[in-house]
Design a protein around this motif. Sequence first.
Motif, PDB file in Angstrom:
ATOM      1  N   VAL A 283       0.857  -1.188   0.000  1.00 11.28           N
ATOM      2  CA  VAL A 283       0.000   0.000   0.000  1.00 11.28           C
ATOM      3  C   VAL A 283       0.892   1.236   0.000  1.00 11.28           C
ATOM      4  O   VAL A 283       1.832   1.332   0.776  1.00 11.28           O
ATOM      5  N   GLN A 284       0.580   2.160  -0.874  1.00 13.63           N
ATOM      6  CA  GLN A 284       1.366   3.380  -0.948  1.00 13.63           C
ATOM      7  C   GLN A 284       0.446   4.573  -0.683  1.00 13.63           C
ATOM      8  O   GLN A 284      -0.698   4.613  -1.126  1.00 13.63           O
ATOM      9  N   GLN A 285       0.952   5.526   0.074  1.00 15.12           N
ATOM     10  CA  GLN A 285       0.203   6.740   0.350  1.00 15.12           C
ATOM     11  C   GLN A 285       0.925   7.927  -0.260  1.00 15.12           C
ATOM     12  O   GLN A 285       2.154   8.037  -0.166  1.00 15.12           O
ATOM     13  N   VAL A 286       0.169   8.833  -0.860  1.00 15.54           N
ATOM     14  CA  VAL A 286       0.728  10.022  -1.481  1.00 15.54           C
ATOM     15  C   VAL A 286      -0.044  11.227  -1.000  1.00 15.54           C
ATOM     16  O   VAL A 286      -1.269  11.300  -1.170  1.00 15.54           O
ATOM     17  N   GLU A 287       0.692  12.190  -0.403  1.00 16.50           N
ATOM     18  CA  GLU A 287       0.068  13.417   0.063  1.00 16.50           C
ATOM     19  C   GLU A 287       0.132  14.488  -1.012  1.00 16.50           C
ATOM     20  O   GLU A 287       1.032  14.497  -1.852  1.00 16.50           O
ATOM     21  N   SER A 288      -0.817  15.408  -0.942  1.00 16.00           N
ATOM     22  CA  SER A 288      -0.825  16.562  -1.841  1.00 16.00           C
ATOM     23  C   SER A 288      -1.611  17.676  -1.183  1.00 16.00           C
ATOM     24  O   SER A 288      -2.268  17.459  -0.150  1.00 16.00           O
ATOM     25  N   GLY A 289      -1.531  18.866  -1.766  1.00 20.14           N
ATOM     26  CA  GLY A 289      -2.350  19.972  -1.303  1.00 20.14           C
ATOM     27  C   GLY A 289      -1.639  20.993  -0.448  1.00 20.14           C
ATOM     28  O   GLY A 289      -2.233  21.990  -0.054  1.00 20.14           O
ATOM     29  N   GLY A 290      -0.389  20.755  -0.139  1.00 14.52           N
ATOM     30  CA  GLY A 290       0.338  21.734   0.647  1.00 14.52           C
ATOM     31  C   GLY A 290       0.596  23.001  -0.146  1.00 14.52           C
ATOM     32  O   GLY A 290       0.341  23.063  -1.353  1.00 14.52           O
ATOM     33  N   GLY A 291       1.106  24.012   0.543  1.00 10.54           N
ATOM     34  CA  GLY A 291       1.414  25.263  -0.138  1.00 10.54           C
ATOM     35  C   GLY A 291       1.624  26.383   0.846  1.00 10.54           C
ATOM     36  O   GLY A 291       1.806  26.154   2.040  1.00 10.54           O
ATOM     37  N   LEU A 292       1.596  27.596   0.323  1.00  8.10           N
ATOM     38  CA  LEU A 292       1.796  28.813   1.120  1.00  8.10           C
ATOM     39  C   LEU A 292       0.448  29.472   1.355  1.00  8.10           C
ATOM     40  O   LEU A 292      -0.328  29.666   0.402  1.00  8.10           O
ATOM     41  N   VAL A 293       0.171  29.818   2.604  1.00  8.38           N
ATOM     42  CA  VAL A 293      -1.086  30.462   2.955  1.00  8.38           C
ATOM     43  C   VAL A 293      -0.814  31.517   4.011  1.00  8.38           C
ATOM     44  O   VAL A 293       0.122  31.370   4.811  1.00  8.38           O
ATOM     45  N   GLN A 294      -1.613  32.559   4.017  1.00  8.78           N
ATOM     46  CA  GLN A 294      -1.439  33.622   5.004  1.00  8.78           C
ATOM     47  C   GLN A 294      -2.038  33.212   6.341  1.00  8.78           C
ATOM     48  O   GLN A 294      -2.961  32.384   6.393  1.00  8.78           O
ATOM     49  N   PRO A 295      -1.534  33.781   7.424  1.00  8.33           N
ATOM     50  CA  PRO A 295      -2.140  33.503   8.743  1.00  8.33           C
ATOM     51  C   PRO A 295      -3.630  33.783   8.727  1.00  8.33           C
ATOM     52  O   PRO A 295      -4.082  34.790   8.167  1.00  8.33           O
TER      53      PRO A 295
ATOM     54  N   THR B 178       3.216  26.009   4.539  1.00  6.88           N
ATOM     55  CA  THR B 178       3.887  27.200   5.053  1.00  6.88           C
ATOM     56  C   THR B 178       2.845  28.276   5.314  1.00  6.88           C
ATOM     57  O   THR B 178       2.084  28.639   4.405  1.00  6.88           O
ATOM     58  N   VAL B 179       2.813  28.761   6.546  1.00 10.21           N
ATOM     59  CA  VAL B 179       1.876  29.820   6.932  1.00 10.21           C
ATOM     60  C   VAL B 179       2.693  31.083   7.203  1.00 10.21           C
ATOM     61  O   VAL B 179       3.447  31.149   8.172  1.00 10.21           O
ATOM     62  N   SER B 180       2.552  32.046   6.321  1.00  9.24           N
ATOM     63  CA  SER B 180       3.365  33.243   6.422  1.00  9.24           C
ATOM     64  C   SER B 180       2.702  34.387   5.667  1.00  9.24           C
ATOM     65  O   SER B 180       2.035  34.177   4.652  1.00  9.24           O
ATOM     66  N   SER B 181       2.921  35.594   6.169  1.00  7.87           N
ATOM     67  CA  SER B 181       2.410  36.770   5.471  1.00  7.87           C
ATOM     68  C   SER B 181       3.483  37.339   4.541  1.00  7.87           C
ATOM     69  O   SER B 181       3.235  38.334   3.840  1.00  7.87           O
TER      70      SER B 181
END
Length: 114
Positions: free
Chosen positions: A1-13, A111-114
Motif C-alpha cells: 500500500v502506498q500513500q501520497v500526500e498533496s495539497g500543501g502550499g503557502l497560505v497567510q495567517p 507554510t503559513v506566512s504573510s
Amino acid sequence: VQQVESGGGLVQPGGSLRVDCVASGGLLSFKAMNWYRQAPGKERELVAGTSGGSTYYSASVKGRFTISNDNAKKTMYLQMNSLKPEDTAVYYCNGEHYNGYVSWGQGTQVTVSS
C-alpha cells in the motif's frame, strides 16, 4: 500500500488549506490513519487521527483542523482552518495496518506566512 500526500502550499495567517492523502490500496486496509507534522528542528508530532469512526486531535489544532475520509476515493483529508505560523511544517500521512506494519507518505509542505 502506498500513500501520497498533496495539497500543501503557502497560505497567510488566518487562512485555510486542505491536504489530501491517497492510499493506493484503499482506506479499508488500515486499522487507523493519522496525520503527523514535522517543523524544522522539531520532532515529528501527531496532529490528528481516525480509527473505527473515532477521531483524535492534538490540543494545538483542536477546533481548527478536521480529519475525514472518503473510502470511494481512497483518500483521507485534513482540513486546516485559522492557520497560524506555528502550523508551518511538513505534513505526513501515516497508516497503521492490521498486521502491525506502519506506512508513511512522502510528506507535503505547508507554510503559513504573510
